[in-house]
Design an enzyme around this catalytic site. Structure first.
Site, short mmCIF file in Angstrom:
data_model
loop_
_atom_site.label_atom_id
_atom_site.label_comp_id
_atom_site.label_asym_id
_atom_site.label_seq_id
_atom_site.Cartn_x
_atom_site.Cartn_y
_atom_site.Cartn_z
N ARG A 117 10.80 -1.80 11.66
CA ARG A 117 9.56 -1.26 12.22
C ARG A 117 9.17 -2.10 13.43
O ARG A 117 9.19 -3.33 13.37
CB ARG A 117 8.45 -1.32 11.16
N ARG B 272 -1.46 -8.91 13.01
CA ARG B 272 -1.96 -7.96 12.02
C ARG B 272 -2.67 -8.66 10.86
O ARG B 272 -3.67 -8.18 10.34
CB ARG B 272 -0.81 -7.08 11.49
N LYS C 78 0.83 -1.22 0.00
CA LYS C 78 0.00 0.00 0.00
C LYS C 78 0.86 1.26 0.00
O LYS C 78 0.56 2.21 -0.70
CB LYS C 78 -0.90 0.04 1.24
N ARG D 97 -10.82 0.32 8.20
CA ARG D 97 -10.31 -1.00 8.55
C ARG D 97 -11.33 -1.82 9.30
O ARG D 97 -11.08 -2.98 9.60
CB ARG D 97 -9.09 -0.83 9.45
N ARG E 108 11.15 -6.92 5.10
CA ARG E 108 11.07 -5.52 5.49
C ARG E 108 11.55 -5.33 6.93
O ARG E 108 12.19 -4.33 7.25
CB ARG E 108 9.62 -5.02 5.35
P1 ADP Z 1 0.04 -2.27 7.77
O1 ADP Z 1 -1.03 -2.20 6.72
O2 ADP Z 1 1.37 -2.67 7.24
O3 ADP Z 1 -0.36 -3.06 9.00
P2 ADP Z 1 -0.30 0.57 8.59
O4 ADP Z 1 0.87 1.48 8.54
O5 ADP Z 1 -1.47 0.87 7.72
O6 ADP Z 1 0.35 -0.84 8.30
O7 ADP Z 1 -0.84 0.47 10.11
C1 ADP Z 1 0.00 0.18 11.19
C2 ADP Z 1 -0.83 0.04 12.48
O8 ADP Z 1 -1.52 1.26 12.77
C3 ADP Z 1 -1.94 -1.02 12.46
O9 ADP Z 1 -1.46 -2.31 12.76
C4 ADP Z 1 -2.88 -0.49 13.53
O10 ADP Z 1 -2.40 -0.77 14.84
C5 ADP Z 1 -2.81 1.01 13.33
N1 ADP Z 1 -3.84 1.50 12.38
C6 ADP Z 1 -3.61 2.05 11.16
N2 ADP Z 1 -4.76 2.41 10.57
C7 ADP Z 1 -5.76 2.08 11.42
C8 ADP Z 1 -7.18 2.17 11.39
N3 ADP Z 1 -7.81 2.68 10.32
N4 ADP Z 1 -7.87 1.72 12.46
C9 ADP Z 1 -7.26 1.21 13.53
N5 ADP Z 1 -5.93 1.08 13.64
C10 ADP Z 1 -5.17 1.51 12.60
#
Ligand code: ADP
Length: 189
Positions: free
Chosen positions: A133, A144, A13, A88, A127
């Site tokens: 990270r 996740r 993404k 999400r 990664r």
């Molecule tokens: P990835 O898709 O690789 O898990 P993101 O950078 O989109 O990574 O998100 C990292 C973390 O941030 C998620 O695991 C969650 O804890 C939090 N997060 C991000 N977006 C949301 C959302 N829309 N609702 C709830 N938690 C979120």
């Protein structure tokens, strides 16, 4: 132009977002990035966010909606944007829908990046070595993935039923994937 970009952790993404915002000249709204910024501030909210992110759980819908509404009320977002990482959950999707309606904004496309599970795990492990990270440990990656399957993947059906879903095979080079994204979007503009 409003585009939502969806995909499991490791689906690319971040990479595709950069290309999409350059191509369509729209601002990028990444909830993951916004939360990582908030986490760095280290106040009480930052600590709560850190607990969720670092364990691979979602932060609360209320917090997300608050952040997103705040951001979308800024002038540069009035002509559209790319939403990356949101919605999400079903609650987030419903409340975003209400927000769009209130502003008379039209959601144009929901691009979903599809990648086989084994490839996702491989990419995230790679990664983790490069970026370090905090949420790229094996246990957190597994959480996740599970959260994505249970809480986020069901939203694909919701968007499909509304004729907005553009599914793209997100394997191969980043450029190949981007070309597929563009044809999926342009073919149905
Ligand atoms: P990835 O898709 O690789 O898990 P993101 O950078 O989109 O990574 O998100 C990292 C973390 O941030 C998620 O695991 C969650 O804890 C939090 N997060 C991000 N977006 C949301 C959302 N829309 N609702 C709830 N938690 C979120």
């Amino acid at each position: 132009m409003i585009i939502i970009l969806m995909g499991a952790p490791g689906s690319g993404k971040g990479t595709q977002s950069k290309r999409l915002v350059d191509h369509f000249q729209i601002p990028h709204l990444s909830t993951g990035e916004m939360l990582r910024e908030a986490k760095k501030r280290g106040d009480e909210t930052g600590r709560q966010i850190a607990e969720c992110i670092d364990s691979g759980r979602l932060v609360s819908d209320d917090l997300i909606l608050h952040l997103v509404e705040d951001r979308l009320s800024q002038p540069q977002y009035q002509r559209g944007c790319l939403l990356d990482g949101v919605p999400r959950t079903t609650v987030q999707a419903m409340r975003l829908d209400e927000l769009f309606r209130r502003h008379a904004w039209t959601l144009d496309h929901v691009v979903a990046l599809s990648v086989p599970q084994t490839e996702l795990v491989r990419r995230l492990a790679a990664r983790a070595k490069v970026e370090g990270r905090a949420d790229d440990t094996p246990e957190t990656i597994a959480r996740r993935m599970d959260v994505y399957d249970k809480q986020t993947a069901p939203l694909l059906e919701f968007f499909r039923s509304r004729g907005l879903l553009r599914e793209v095979a997100a394997v191969g080079s980043a450029e190949d994937v981007f070309q597929r994204v563009l044809s999926a979007v342009n073919g149905q503009a």
